[in-house]
Design an enzyme around this catalytic site. Structure first.
Site, PDB file in Angstrom:
ATOM      1  CG  HIS A 106      -0.159   0.119   2.529  1.00  0.00           C
ATOM      2  ND1 HIS A 106       0.513  -0.949   3.086  1.00  0.00           N
ATOM      3  CD2 HIS A 106       0.042   1.164   3.366  1.00  0.00           C
ATOM      4  CE1 HIS A 106       1.094  -0.567   4.209  1.00  0.00           C
ATOM      5  NE2 HIS A 106       0.833   0.715   4.398  1.00  0.00           N
ATOM      6  CG  ASP A 108       1.627   4.988   4.702  1.00  0.00           C
ATOM      7  OD1 ASP A 108       1.188   3.838   4.865  1.00  0.00           O
ATOM      8  OD2 ASP A 108       2.765   5.340   5.048  1.00  0.00           O
ATOM      9  CG  HIS A 266       5.075   1.114   2.707  1.00  0.00           C
ATOM     10  ND1 HIS A 266       4.443   2.234   2.208  1.00  0.00           N
ATOM     11  CD2 HIS A 266       4.556   0.913   3.935  1.00  0.00           C
ATOM     12  CE1 HIS A 266       3.589   2.695   3.106  1.00  0.00           C
ATOM     13  NE2 HIS A 266       3.622   1.912   4.157  1.00  0.00           N
ATOM     14  NE  ARG A 281       1.712   5.945  10.109  1.00  0.00           N
ATOM     15  CZ  ARG A 281       0.745   5.358   9.398  1.00  0.00           C
ATOM     16  NH1 ARG A 281       1.045   4.337   8.606  1.00  0.00           N
ATOM     17  NH2 ARG A 281      -0.497   5.750   9.496  1.00  0.00           N
TER      18      ARG A 281
HETATM   19  C1  SIN Z   1       3.115   1.426   7.541  1.00  0.00           C
HETATM   20  O1  SIN Z   1       2.557   0.728   6.713  1.00  0.00           O
HETATM   21  O2  SIN Z   1       2.955   2.643   7.559  1.00  0.00           O
HETATM   22  C2  SIN Z   1       4.028   0.789   8.573  1.00  0.00           C
HETATM   23  C3  SIN Z   1       5.205   0.136   7.938  1.00  0.00           C
HETATM   24  C4  SIN Z   1       6.036  -0.617   8.927  1.00  0.00           C
HETATM   25  O3  SIN Z   1       5.622  -0.767  10.081  1.00  0.00           O
HETATM   26  O4  SIN Z   1       7.134  -1.051   8.559  1.00  0.00           O
END
Ligand code: SIN
Length: 290
Positions: A106, A108, A266, A281
């Site tokens: 995905h 974000d 990612h 994050r």
């Molecule tokens: C995410 O998808 O924003 C998190 C990615 C992760 O935890 O590595």
């Protein structure tokens, strides 16, 4: 290599590509010393798309301060932030967690009308092994398509429904994570938000490059049913996962990774069963895709 990078090379940190397609590892840079977003730093970000900056033991306020150099903080309605810094979110997998956050391809918040520009993710606690994050370059994926396929895809628009229950075993996001540490961090407001509709072939607002803006949050194409969309969507999802388009980040405590959601997807690899992983994050506001 873009022109601006020569200036950065003169500074006391190194930049090493992570893979042929995208990603770079930055060593020797203390992000707390960066007080504004220079064209050179932006150029580094735009050219590599994923920056893995080692050795940043940042408190939430310092992470937020560096993040804000890249733009306004994206409003993320589905989670509650840290008490001391509500714009910083904690992504946790407890040893007994049944679910892992982000183990699907995905970009974000691509379901948002203004999907976020960038994400900054800082590793706080990590499993003894595993828990890597893999990125794929959606511009390389677009470039690799035939001219005929590019022409066929040109007018398509993607539907991304944040409340889509098919991704969560017939449940809402909140129900899916119920009982896990993440359930305390979700605020349950994922019942009826608007559906994001975006061009499948997206143009990067800063570089002008085209990408294949597709990911797991896409249900169908505008004007096509779920069934009609499924074969093409499945093909495109397989296409973007080709190893040649990817890089893999191996985290260390204090690794700060920032990525460009406008041209990458990612996947957080869930291969650390029974172990703990905790990240901080921040997401940065983006444009209206065109
Ligand atoms: C995410 O998808 O924003 C998190 C990615 C992760 O935890 O590595």
């Amino acid at each position: 290599m873009p022109e601006g990078l020569t200036k950065l090379d003169l500074q006391d940190f190194s930049v090493t590509p992570l893979a042929g397609a995208l990603g770079a590892e930055v060593c020797g840079l203390d992000v707390t010393t960066v007080k504004d977003l220079s064209p050179e730093l932006n150029c580094l970000f735009l050219s590599h798309k994923v920056l893995t900056i080692r050795g940043q033991a940042l408190e939430p306020a310092a992470l937020l301060a560096f993040s804000k150099l890249w733009g306004d903080v994206h409003f993320y309605p589905y989670m509650t932030g840290l008490p001391e810094e509500p714009q910083v979110f904690e992504i946790v997998t407890a040893p007994d967690a049944k679910r892992v956050f982000g183990n699907r391809w995905h970009s974000d918040q691509m379901y948002d009308a203004h999907p976020c520009k960038a994400t900054l993710l800082l590793a706080k606690d990590l499993p003894s092994v595993g828990g890597d994050t893999i990125f794929t370059d959606l511009e390389a994926a677009y470039d690799a398509l035939s001219n005929g396929m590019k022409a066929m895809l040109a007018g398509l628009r993607i539907h991304c429904d944040p409340a889509d229950k098919t991704r969560y075993g017939g449940k809402t996001r909140a129900e899916w994570y119920a009982g896990d540490d993440m359930s305390e961090k979700l605020n349950g407001k994922d019942q009826s938000p608007p559906v994001g509709i975006h061009p499948l072939i997206r143009t990067h607002p800063e570089t002008g490059r085209k990408c294949l803006f597709v990911g797991d949050q896409v249900q169908r194409f505008e004007g096509l049913s779920l069934e009609e969309s499924a074969p093409l969507l499945a093909y495109l999802m397989i296409h973007i996962q080709q190893p040649e388009f990817t890089c893999r980040v191996r985290w260390e405590p204090g690794t700060l990774v920032m990525w460009d959601n406008r041209c990458t997807c990612h996947y957080a690899v869930a291969d650390y069963v029974g172990e703990f992983r905790r990240m901080h994050r921040v997401t940065i506001s983006g444009d209206t895709p065109y």
